[in-house]
Scaffold this motif. Sequence first.
Motif, PDB file in Angstrom:
ATOM      1  N   HIS A   1      -0.540   9.881   0.529  1.00  0.00           N
ATOM      2  CA  HIS A   1      -1.768   9.378   1.152  1.00  0.00           C
ATOM      3  C   HIS A   1      -2.442  10.404   2.054  1.00  0.00           C
ATOM      4  CE1 HIS A   1       0.016   5.486   0.008  1.00  0.00           C
ATOM      5  NE2 HIS A   1      -1.250   5.133  -0.122  1.00  0.00           N
TER       6      HIS A   1
ATOM      7  N   VAL B   1       0.200   3.203   7.340  1.00  0.00           N
ATOM      8  CA  VAL B   1      -0.738   2.203   6.831  1.00  0.00           C
ATOM      9  C   VAL B   1      -0.952   1.129   7.898  1.00  0.00           C
ATOM     10  CG1 VAL B   1      -0.995   0.319   5.153  1.00  0.00           C
ATOM     11  CG2 VAL B   1      -0.366   2.623   4.377  1.00  0.00           C
TER      12      VAL B   1
ATOM     13  N   GLU C   1       0.802  -1.223   0.000  1.00  0.00           N
ATOM     14  CA  GLU C   1       0.000   0.000   0.000  1.00  0.00           C
ATOM     15  C   GLU C   1       0.837   1.276   0.000  1.00  0.00           C
ATOM     16  OE1 GLU C   1      -3.190   0.596  -0.331  1.00  0.00           O
ATOM     17  OE2 GLU C   1      -4.095  -1.375  -0.062  1.00  0.00           O
TER      18      GLU C   1
END
Length: 141
Positions: free
Chosen positions: A126, A33, A21
């Motif tokens: 992110h 994450v 990810e």
Amino acid sequence: MAVVAHNEAEVDLLARLMRAEAEGDGDLGMLMVGNTGINRVLADCLDFTDIRTITNMVFQSPGGFEATQKGYFYQRARESEKRLARRAIQGEMQHPASNSLWFFMPEGACPAQWYGQWNTGRFKSHCFYAPAESECPAVYR
């Protein structure tokens, strides 16, 4: 002391998820994450009422992680990734993922809300989103 029960297979599983990810966001991005995943195991709220293990969290469907559908996820975890996974399992939290249950990689700026949840910040590619403490008190430890 670990904040969730786990075994070595689940350390490996979380490490592979973190890499798949967020490897491009470096160790700190991968740790965030991991924070999000561990929060999902602890949450017992919203979309995560039936998630009790790291394995349940990684393979949750629907609502799970896209990375589990890609070949890179199934490659062996490195020791450095396992160390990061253990840090997340031990409860090490990094802002903006400290209380997050979701993250995604937008093409532009982070939306203020995503599926009704507020943005807690961005780290590299992110954006992270957390529920209100009143909705999910378990992620506010």
